[in-house]
Design a protein around this motif. Structure first.
Motif, PDB file in Angstrom:
ATOM      1  N   ALA A 157       0.846  -1.200   0.000  1.00 25.32           N
ATOM      2  CA  ALA A 157       0.000   0.000   0.000  1.00 25.32           C
ATOM      3  C   ALA A 157       0.874   1.239   0.000  1.00 25.32           C
ATOM      4  N   ALA A 158       0.576   2.185  -0.911  1.00 30.80           N
ATOM      5  CA  ALA A 158       1.360   3.422  -1.010  1.00 30.80           C
ATOM      6  C   ALA A 158       0.747   4.548  -0.197  1.00 30.80           C
ATOM      7  N   SER A 159      -0.475   4.333   0.313  1.00 33.87           N
ATOM      8  CA  SER A 159      -1.144   5.383   1.090  1.00 33.87           C
ATOM      9  C   SER A 159      -1.993   4.736   2.165  1.00 33.87           C
ATOM     10  N   ALA A 160      -2.473   5.563   3.089  1.00 29.27           N
ATOM     11  CA  ALA A 160      -3.334   5.060   4.152  1.00 29.27           C
ATOM     12  C   ALA A 160      -4.619   4.499   3.572  1.00 29.27           C
ATOM     13  N   HIS A 161      -5.142   5.151   2.512  1.00 23.50           N
ATOM     14  CA  HIS A 161      -6.368   4.677   1.880  1.00 23.50           C
ATOM     15  C   HIS A 161      -6.150   3.296   1.254  1.00 23.50           C
ATOM     16  N   GLU A 162      -5.029   3.107   0.540  1.00 27.61           N
ATOM     17  CA  GLU A 162      -4.726   1.807  -0.069  1.00 27.61           C
ATOM     18  C   GLU A 162      -4.523   0.735   1.000  1.00 27.61           C
ATOM     19  N   ALA A 163      -3.922   1.133   2.109  1.00 25.25           N
ATOM     20  CA  ALA A 163      -3.695   0.171   3.189  1.00 25.25           C
ATOM     21  C   ALA A 163      -5.017  -0.329   3.752  1.00 25.25           C
ATOM     22  N   ALA A 164      -5.977   0.577   3.954  1.00 24.51           N
ATOM     23  CA  ALA A 164      -7.276   0.180   4.489  1.00 24.51           C
ATOM     24  C   ALA A 164      -8.004  -0.730   3.507  1.00 24.51           C
ATOM     25  N   VAL A 174       6.227  -1.202  12.747  1.00 26.89           N
ATOM     26  CA  VAL A 174       5.354  -2.370  12.750  1.00 26.89           C
ATOM     27  C   VAL A 174       4.164  -2.125  13.686  1.00 26.89           C
ATOM     28  N   ARG A 175       2.985  -2.487  13.225  1.00 22.90           N
ATOM     29  CA  ARG A 175       1.795  -2.464  14.072  1.00 22.90           C
ATOM     30  C   ARG A 175       1.077  -3.801  13.909  1.00 22.90           C
ATOM     31  N   LEU A 176       0.677  -4.394  15.042  1.00 23.85           N
ATOM     32  CA  LEU A 176       0.069  -5.721  15.056  1.00 23.85           C
ATOM     33  C   LEU A 176      -1.414  -5.644  15.422  1.00 23.85           C
ATOM     34  N   ARG A 177      -2.155  -6.678  15.037  1.00 19.30           N
ATOM     35  CA  ARG A 177      -3.548  -6.911  15.464  1.00 19.30           C
ATOM     36  C   ARG A 177      -4.463  -5.714  15.189  1.00 19.30           C
ATOM     37  N   LEU A 178      -4.344  -5.141  14.028  1.00 20.06           N
ATOM     38  CA  LEU A 178      -5.228  -4.029  13.641  1.00 20.06           C
ATOM     39  C   LEU A 178      -6.591  -4.608  13.264  1.00 20.06           C
ATOM     40  N   GLN A 179      -7.659  -4.040  13.848  1.00 20.12           N
ATOM     41  CA  GLN A 179      -8.976  -4.685  13.784  1.00 20.12           C
ATOM     42  C   GLN A 179      -9.926  -4.079  12.759  1.00 20.12           C
ATOM     43  N   ASP A 180      -9.651  -2.849  12.284  1.00 21.91           N
ATOM     44  CA  ASP A 180     -10.572  -2.249  11.317  1.00 21.91           C
ATOM     45  C   ASP A 180      -9.831  -1.227  10.466  1.00 21.91           C
ATOM     46  N   ALA A 181     -10.537  -0.656   9.495  1.00 22.96           N
ATOM     47  CA  ALA A 181      -9.925   0.261   8.536  1.00 22.96           C
ATOM     48  C   ALA A 181      -9.405   1.514   9.214  1.00 22.96           C
ATOM     49  N   ALA A 182     -10.109   2.002  10.204  1.00 24.55           N
ATOM     50  CA  ALA A 182      -9.667   3.226  10.881  1.00 24.55           C
ATOM     51  C   ALA A 182      -8.316   2.994  11.561  1.00 24.55           C
ATOM     52  N   VAL A 235      -6.098   0.873  10.693  1.00 22.78           N
ATOM     53  CA  VAL A 235      -5.090   0.693   9.642  1.00 22.78           C
ATOM     54  C   VAL A 235      -4.637   2.052   9.107  1.00 22.78           C
ATOM     55  N   ARG A 236      -5.594   2.954   8.827  1.00 20.86           N
ATOM     56  CA  ARG A 236      -5.210   4.269   8.302  1.00 20.86           C
ATOM     57  C   ARG A 236      -4.344   5.022   9.297  1.00 20.86           C
TER      58      ARG A 236
END
Length: 705
Positions: free
Chosen positions: A508-515, A543-551, A553-554
């Motif tokens: 993902a190149a952006s927060a939107h693409e990552a979500a 590094v971030r672990l156990r992300l649960q939703d799009a918010a 992730v962004r």
């Protein structure tokens, strides 16, 4: 593939089997280094031409002494230089002009003595490279071909060790003259007959592996024992050792530098850095080289080698007249890696017919003191064990007087059935030489017996088939180009092309693409900064672990990018990698590093971050297949964590082995392009669910400029 053994026999023949020898710096004094080789040659009956060279003498040891090398009536095969370091290079030029084929340089004062000596050795090497001569040393004690009595050494051990009556088949090759002499003396007292006595000195022009290559091709060498401080040509060494294995020759090596202090001493002594201990051990094991740990053991192994044609292996039957000694021997053999199997019931019944109820028959076999009343039963017991498929080798412990009673039967059974029988006599049996001549080696000490027998019997076990040599020979040469920018994603893609499994993940190149990527993969997810310049993402806060939703992730995307830029403002940041949050039975580290001697070598460990702390790892030279990968995993202390330890789920070991074998193929495809490749961790899922790499790294070789 292992490189074919290059033909060095013709090149080294004048050095190790000369038809004529000149000694420059000859002396009439047998105690001087210029006199001792001539004394040996004349004393032991060398049949070739001997040319002493020294303008001070007209005659040396009854031989005409020549004023200079130019005055000799013909160019000798070999010239021994018993002169000072400063005079060596000019004399080498004169030897080359004379047409000399080989030279041994005794003089010290070269690379082992600092910068000035190193410069002198470099000059010697550069000159020799322009000639057709082969030059041994410098700083060498010299050689001996014991089958022709071509003594080109100043070793006093030949004046003190028992003389050798006939021809020998054991060659001694060391990187130290003193070690060469010490091992020779011990082995001769055991009756070992030698073919070659070689110490390599500084190895300016001929290294250890080249001598070993010669011995692999030498018909007079069936066994080689050697002492190594450092190998300069790992590929040539592996090819020579593989040739030993192919010809069913036995190779026994003692490697110095096993500790930090040992390595420090090696550097001081030879100006060379000792290689990594674990890698040497792995190499020796894979090449079926017996690794020795002291001089007595080396000599005892050389003695045992004389019995290598008898059928033998790691399953040992023990016969004693003492239950205590049987237990002690069983403990020691098992502790050394051998097996003491329980004998089949039918065999136990045969033994019980002559052994009282209080005597053990399951193995160890305690014939008890009752054997004094029925000594003939011992032959029955030995014949039963000799014919049993349940054991490979038989060890008999008996006091001297009992061994004397058994000697005839022992020799007869050994000769009839061809199975290895070994005697341990801590008494004073008068039949020791009879037993040895009859095919039964005799030891005088339990510890020495176990020390020699265990590695010898394990070698016997491995000589039947060497899996690694087969895999190495069959490995297809391959080459693959590395991606230009080696971030984690591209590294995983490269490894996956060779069969290393990876989880579904997206760049993902952006927060939107990552979500959007996280929505597609499914939650929870892991987010990792993607950069070819940041190898340790956790340290960079990437590094971030156990992300649960799009918010989440962004938000995490913006955080890790900012943290990575603070960590390394110059780093190329390509976005983030979105991966599923995986779980499994265990994590492996699978890594390959470039060893300076043996090239790319594989390390496998179990336990994630604890691997480095506990050093619970297994090593192999590449390549490995799935079978070898399984052997590596089974060597780990933590391996039970993969096999259902205390109710834990069983891991997919088959998938892990397949992944390790694929990793090996990928590393080999890189050839010289990388110094380090690592998958850490390789997640092992429950049985039947596979394995996958969660992170991967390649460190490319620095560009040569």
């Amino acid at each position: 593939m292992l490189a074919p053994v290059k033909t060095t026999r013709h090149r080294l023949e004048p050095l190790l089997n000369p038809a004529s020898i000149a000694i420059v710096g000859a002396s009439n004094n047998a105690a001087r280094i210029g006199g001792m080789p001539i004394a040996h040659l004349t004393k032991f009956g060398y049949a070739g031409q001997i040319y002493p060279v020294n303008p001070k003498y007209e005659e040396v040891f009854g031989l005409r002494c020549w004023p200079d090398i130019e005055a000799l009536p013909a160019a000798p095969d070999l010239v021994v230089l018993a002169i000072g370091a400063a005079d060596v290079l000019p004399m080498l030029r004169r030897c080359a002009a004379k047409g000399v084929r080989a030279v041994i340089v005794y003089a010290a004062g070269f690379a082992e003595e600092g910068a000035k000596g190193a410069a002198l050795q470099a000059e010697l090497e550069a000159y020799v490279a322009t000639t057709d001569m082969v030059v041994a040393g410098p700083n060498a004690m010299g050689f001996a071909n014991l089958n022709t009595q071509a003594h080109t050494n100043f070793a006093s051990v030949f004046n003190t060790a028992p003389m050798q009556a006939g021809k020998g088949s054991v060659s001694l090759l060391t990187q130290s003259g003193n070690v060469c002499a010490a091992v020779y003396a011990i082995a001769r007292r055991l009756g070992v007959d030698f073919s070659h006595f070689i110490n390599t000195g500084n190895e300016a022009c001929v290294d250890f592996a080249q001598y070993l290559e010669y011995l692999a091709q030498d018909d007079a060498t069936e066994v080689a024992i050697g002492y190594i401080e450092e190998l300069r040509d790992g590929e040539r060494f592996m090819a020579a050792a593989a040739e030993f294995a192919r010809q069913d020759k036995l190779l026994i090596l003692y490697k110095a530098g096993e500790t930090d202090k040992g390595s420090e001493a090696v550097r001081s002594h030879t100006s060379a850095l000792a290689g990594d201990r674990a890698i040497y051990q792995a190499a020796f094991r894979q090449l079926n080289v017996i690794q020795s740990h002291d001089f007595v053991q080396m000599a005892q192994l050389a003695h045992l080698a004389g019995y290598r044609r008898q059928s033998a292996g790691k399953r040992v039957a023990i016969i004693t007249i003492s239950g205590a000694l049987g237990a002690i021997l069983a403990d020691k053999f098992i502790g050394a890696g051998l097996e003491v199997p329980t004998l089949p019931q039918a065999l136990q019944d045969t033994l019980r017919a002559g052994i009282p109820d209080y005597g053990m028959v399951s193995n160890p076999v305690d014939v008890t003191g009752n054997v004094v009343n029925d000594p003939g039963f011992v032959r029955t017991a030995m014949e039963a064990l000799a014919q049993s498929d349940a054991v490979d080798s038989v060890v008999i412990y008996a006091p001297g007087y009992m061994l004397d009673r058994m000697a005839d039967d022992l020799c007869a059974v050994s000769a009839r059935f061809g199975k290895l029988f070994v005697a341990i006599d801590t008494g004073a049996a008068t039949t020791r030489e009879q037993l040895r001549a009859g095919g039964v080696p005799v030891f005088e000490d339990i510890g020495v017996a176990v020390s020699a027998l265990a590695p010898f019997l394990l070698w016997q076990e491995r000589r039947r088939a060497n899996r690694w040599l087969q895999v190495r020979q069959q490995a297809a040469p391959a080459r693959a180009a590395l991606p230009a920018a080696l971030d984690e994603y591209r590294t995983k893609q490269f490894l996956a092309q060779h069969g290393v499994p990876m989880a579904p993940e997206r760049v993902a190149a952006s927060a939107h693409e990552a979500a959007a990527a996280a929505d597609a993969i499914g939650y929870p997810v892991v987010l990792k900064v993607l950069s070819p310049d940041i190898a340790h993402k956790t340290e960079a806060g990437g590094v971030r672990l156990r992300l649960q939703d799009a918010a989440q992730v962004r938000s995490a995307f913006d955080e890790i990018i900012a943290s990575a830029r603070r960590y390394d403002p110059q780093a190329r940041i390509e976005g983030a990698l979105v991966c599923p949050m995986e779980s499994g039975v265990a994590e492996l580290i699978v890594g390959a590093t470039r060893d300076p001697v043996f090239g790319m070598t594989l390390t496998v460990g179990l336990g994630g971050v604890l691997t480095e702390l506990y050093q619970d790892v297994s090593h192999r030279l590449l390549p490995v297949d799935e079978q070898i990968a399984r052997e590596m995993l089974s060597e780990l202390k933590a391996f039970p964590l993969l096999t259902g330890y205390r109710g834990r789920p069983v891991g997919d070991v088959d998938a892990a082995c397949a992944a390790i074998a694929a990793f090996s193929r990928a590393v080999l495809a890189l050839q010289e392009q990388a110094d380090e490749v690592e998958v850490n961790p390789l997640l092992v899922r429950p049985a039947g669910q596979g394995a996958c790499m969660l992170d991967a790294l390649v460190l490319a070789q620095p560009a040569q400029g």
